[in-house]
Design an enzyme around this catalytic site. Structure first.
Site, mmCIF file in Angstrom:
data_model
loop_
_atom_site.group_PDB
_atom_site.id
_atom_site.type_symbol
_atom_site.label_atom_id
_atom_site.label_comp_id
_atom_site.label_asym_id
_atom_site.label_seq_id
_atom_site.Cartn_x
_atom_site.Cartn_y
_atom_site.Cartn_z
ATOM 1 N N HIS A 71 24.210 49.139 -71.337
ATOM 2 C CA HIS A 71 23.529 49.547 -69.954
ATOM 3 C C HIS A 71 23.169 47.785 -69.359
ATOM 4 O O HIS A 71 22.414 47.210 -69.929
ATOM 5 C CB HIS A 71 22.256 50.216 -70.314
ATOM 6 N N PHE A 72 23.563 47.910 -68.435
ATOM 7 C CA PHE A 72 23.487 46.828 -67.329
ATOM 8 C C PHE A 72 22.453 46.991 -66.310
ATOM 9 O O PHE A 72 22.145 46.213 -65.577
ATOM 10 C CB PHE A 72 24.782 46.145 -66.889
ATOM 11 N N ARG A 73 21.885 48.389 -66.164
ATOM 12 C CA ARG A 73 21.170 48.601 -65.176
ATOM 13 C C ARG A 73 21.711 48.185 -63.774
ATOM 14 O O ARG A 73 20.654 48.195 -62.864
ATOM 15 C CB ARG A 73 19.684 47.912 -65.457
ATOM 16 N N HIS A 259 25.958 57.030 -80.125
ATOM 17 C CA HIS A 259 24.778 56.687 -81.095
ATOM 18 C C HIS A 259 24.751 58.039 -81.952
ATOM 19 O O HIS A 259 23.292 58.474 -82.126
ATOM 20 C CB HIS A 259 23.792 56.333 -80.261
ATOM 21 N N ASN A 301 16.233 56.286 -78.200
ATOM 22 C CA ASN A 301 16.860 57.667 -78.216
ATOM 23 C C ASN A 301 18.243 57.335 -78.680
ATOM 24 O O ASN A 301 18.946 56.476 -77.938
ATOM 25 C CB ASN A 301 16.575 58.035 -76.791
ATOM 26 N N ASP A 328 24.311 50.224 -77.787
ATOM 27 C CA ASP A 328 23.507 50.906 -76.721
ATOM 28 C C ASP A 328 22.558 50.042 -76.202
ATOM 29 O O ASP A 328 21.311 50.203 -76.191
ATOM 30 C CB ASP A 328 23.017 52.194 -77.360
ATOM 31 N N HIS A 332 14.888 46.751 -70.800
ATOM 32 C CA HIS A 332 13.792 47.108 -70.130
ATOM 33 C C HIS A 332 12.561 46.018 -69.718
ATOM 34 O O HIS A 332 12.705 45.045 -70.392
ATOM 35 C CB HIS A 332 12.710 48.181 -70.923
#
Length: 443
Positions: A71-73, A259, A301, A328, A332
């Site tokens: 995830h690079f957002r 995952h 998660n 994963d 944040h």
């Protein structure tokens, strides 16, 4: 084009090689791999007089790593991560390829947006990037019309990561379209209704943790709520994994179980492979490196699981049931983590955790680790890399397998500083990374 470089005085490791040697890089590709003693500059110059020499100082040269779950957002959540910080974290972790998830703002639900992100990321010349598309338009759970035409070479993976598709009929429709276009469906296997059932328990635990109370009674209530949530989420994963494999059987789709974290889910993958289905699976370093007892309040998660689940995951990596190690990587802000956002960064600790737990602790060979982090994901994604072999892309990493270091999130290149390995001492450090023959990171 990159200049000619000879990496000498190295120990070469890939899926098939474990030997002293040297690697000659030319025009972005591996031109030659030499096995034997090339420890001196004079002896190495005889291999190629014109090449620039890089002394590996007896350290390990491997194919760079490939992460199928990142995830690079970007776009829309750049306070958490952006392309520059995400790519910097990737190369510092030894990664030459990352597959980005679509749960951004807006959700990536079109080929145009996916290819725009890919092009922008790759223009920085640090790392190969694939941007996934969502299984349903805007994560709405119903419309799959955007999947009718996909170029599998540019967008090899689609996913609804962050949650699963609730409707089995819609999921089957998405898988059928993926099968037709030769695209892999990466499954966040989590029954939606069971995930909702777990939500109040986790929310109560987060509320109590934020209150700052530390009495035995409050701590007991936090633990009880987290335990109940995690038990429900384990069932949610097991149920959805079985469903997604059944839909793969029905549609003939290639599916990748993301995952995987429970013994029952990995057993479902094992049975699917024995049946001959087109199923692959990934395991994360935090799921095989930690348990709920180690870090029971680390919200992620899927949640951290039991010791028996952890051992089952390690066994699956050893016997080939699980194909790849993926991070994963989920950055944040500190405020979001304090408010209970699930997930941790992982790109900059992945090799060290894997080396510490699997190689040092479970007697995996470094060749086996290279297979899990490089060769297998390259094969799944049909990439011209992942091995030390003439003609393949010169995406390489220099490793000190024995260097001990203590995880401190404040030192990460990523904007995300939260790691479930914070304060832990790990063994193995990335010292340099080459992308297409160019040195893009050096400690």
């Amino acid at each position: 084009m990159s200049k000619s470089t000879l990496i000498y005085n190295a120990h070469l490791v890939d899926k098939n090689i474990d030997s002293n040697g040297a690697v000659l890089i030319n025009n972005g590709l591996i031109e030659a791999v030499y096995l034997g003693d090339f420890s001196t500059e004079d002896k190495s110059k005889s291999l190629c007089n014109e090449a620039e020499l890089f002394n590996a100082d007896t350290r390990i040269v491997m194919p760079s790593f490939i992460d199928m779950h990142v995830h690079f957002r970007y776009p829309g959540q750049t306070q958490k991560e952006d392309l520059d910080t995400g790519l910097s974290a990737a190369v510092a972790g030894g990664f030459g390829t990352v597959v980005l998830m679509p749960n951004t703002n807006p959700v990536v639900s079109s080929s145009e947006l996916a290819l725009k992100i890919k092009e922008e990321a790759e223009s920085k010349n640090l790392c190969q990037v694939f941007q996934t598309m969502s299984l349903t338009r805007d994560f709405g759970g119903k419309d799959t019309s955007h999947l009718d035409e996909i170029d599998s070479e540019k967008i090899p993976v689609i996913s609804e990561d962050g949650h699963d598709v609730e409707s089995s009929a819609v999921m089957a429709e998405a898988m059928a379209k993926a099968a037709k276009n030769g695209v892999i469906v990466s499954c966040h296997s989590e029954d939606v209704t069971l995930a909702l059932a777990a939500k109040p328990f986790r929310a109560k635990a987060i509320e109590l943790m934020k209150s700052g109370e530390a009495s035995d009674e409050v701590n007991k209530e936090i633990d009880e709520n987290l335990s109940e949530a995690n038990s429900i989420l384990a069932l949610a994963e097991d149920v959805a994994t079985e469903r997604n494999i059944a839909l793969a059987r029905f549609t003939g789709s290639r599916v990748h179980i993301a995952h995987c974290s429970t013994a029952r889910s990995i057993d479902a993958v094992r049975r699917a492979k024995e049946e001959g289905l087109l199923v692959t699976a990934e395991v994360t370093p935090h799921h095989f490196g930690l348990t709920d007892a180690d870090s029971h309040r680390s919200l992620v998660n899927p949640p951290l699981r039991s010791e028996s689940d952890r051992i089952a995951l390690i066994d699956s990596l050893r016997d080939g049931t699980a194909d790849v190690i993926s991070t994963d990587h989920a950055p944040h802000t500190a405020i979001d983590k304090a408010n209970g956002a699930p997930g941790f960064v992982g790109l900059e600790t992945a090799f060290a955790v894997s080396n510490t737990v699997l190689v040092k602790g479970e007697h995996f060979t470094l060749s086996k680790l290279s297979e899990l982090m490089s060769a297998n994901p390259a094969e799944i994604l049909c990439l011209n890399k992942g091995l030390l072999r003439s003609g393949l892309r010169a995406d390489l990493v220099l490793i000190d397998e024995n260097e001990a270091w203590t995880v401190c999130g404040e030192n990460f290149k990523s904007k995300g500083k939260a790691s479930c390995f914070e304060g832990k001492t790990l063994s193995g450090k990335v010292k340099a990374t080459w992308f297409g023959g160019n040195l893009v990171y050096q400690e």
